[in-house]
Design an enzyme around this catalytic site. Sequence first.
Site, short mmCIF file in Angstrom:
data_model
loop_
_atom_site.label_atom_id
_atom_site.label_comp_id
_atom_site.label_asym_id
_atom_site.label_seq_id
_atom_site.Cartn_x
_atom_site.Cartn_y
_atom_site.Cartn_z
CE1 TYR A 36 -3.98 -2.05 0.44
CE2 TYR A 36 -2.82 -3.09 2.27
CZ TYR A 36 -3.88 -3.07 1.38
OH TYR A 36 -4.83 -4.05 1.42
CG HIS A 41 -7.08 4.76 0.33
ND1 HIS A 41 -7.95 5.84 0.32
CD2 HIS A 41 -7.73 3.79 1.05
CE1 HIS A 41 -9.04 5.54 1.01
NE2 HIS A 41 -8.93 4.31 1.46
CE1 TYR A 85 -3.59 -3.41 6.30
CE2 TYR A 85 -3.95 -4.49 8.41
CZ TYR A 85 -3.26 -4.39 7.21
OH TYR A 85 -2.26 -5.28 6.92
CG ASN A 87 -12.14 -0.24 6.30
OD1 ASN A 87 -11.73 0.63 5.55
ND2 ASN A 87 -12.76 -1.32 5.87
CG ASN A 133 -14.65 2.49 3.98
OD1 ASN A 133 -15.84 2.80 4.04
ND2 ASN A 133 -14.20 1.60 3.11
#
Length: 208
Positions: A36, A41, A85, A87, A133
């Site tokens: 990632y 993001h 993470y 979320n 999110n």
Amino acid sequence: MWQFLNKLFGKNNHIEVQDSMKNFLIVGLGNIGEKYENTRHNIGFKILDYFAQQEDLTFETQKLGAICTYKLKGRTFIFLKPGTYMNLSGKALLYWQTKEKIPLENVLVITDDLNLPFGSIRLKTKGSDGGHNGLKDIQDKLNTTKYNRLRFGISDAFSKGRQIDYVLGEWTAEESDKLKERLGKSVELIKSFVLAGVNTTMNTFNGK
């Protein structure tokens, strides 16, 4: 007012309240893990990493995230990259805000934004989660939409049904070339937020 508080809670309370107002929690949103690292993001992580690189700071893994601190002109910046993470970003934010006794007005969340052109930066004091999110969880944990956020534009240059792939995709070569200047501008905004306040910073940086 302070005399009343000192009588009620003891003379040290005034010092503690004053000190807490000098501490700021800067939360960059992203996902942990190498895959990632260079995705759109993860711009929150990327901005904090760039800040740390410029000031020779080192993040340390602690509870619910990676932390480092930076002092400037009597203010303390506490940088947080949540390790939960995206979320569950709110869980890490709330833990460190509570632990460090940081007032909500001294919290700044850095997030990617599909509704802004690439590289655009906007500072806002409130707003909806916009389907993000990470912001959704922060709103849930804080029980309010009124918290400061630095929105970094990643644009909406994706075809129908490809939003997730786009957001979790890596920067293009052209974007990467332009990114360094925008990271530097974001660092300037963060310093201004802490030293000059949210209103002055919005007037100075929004739309730039």
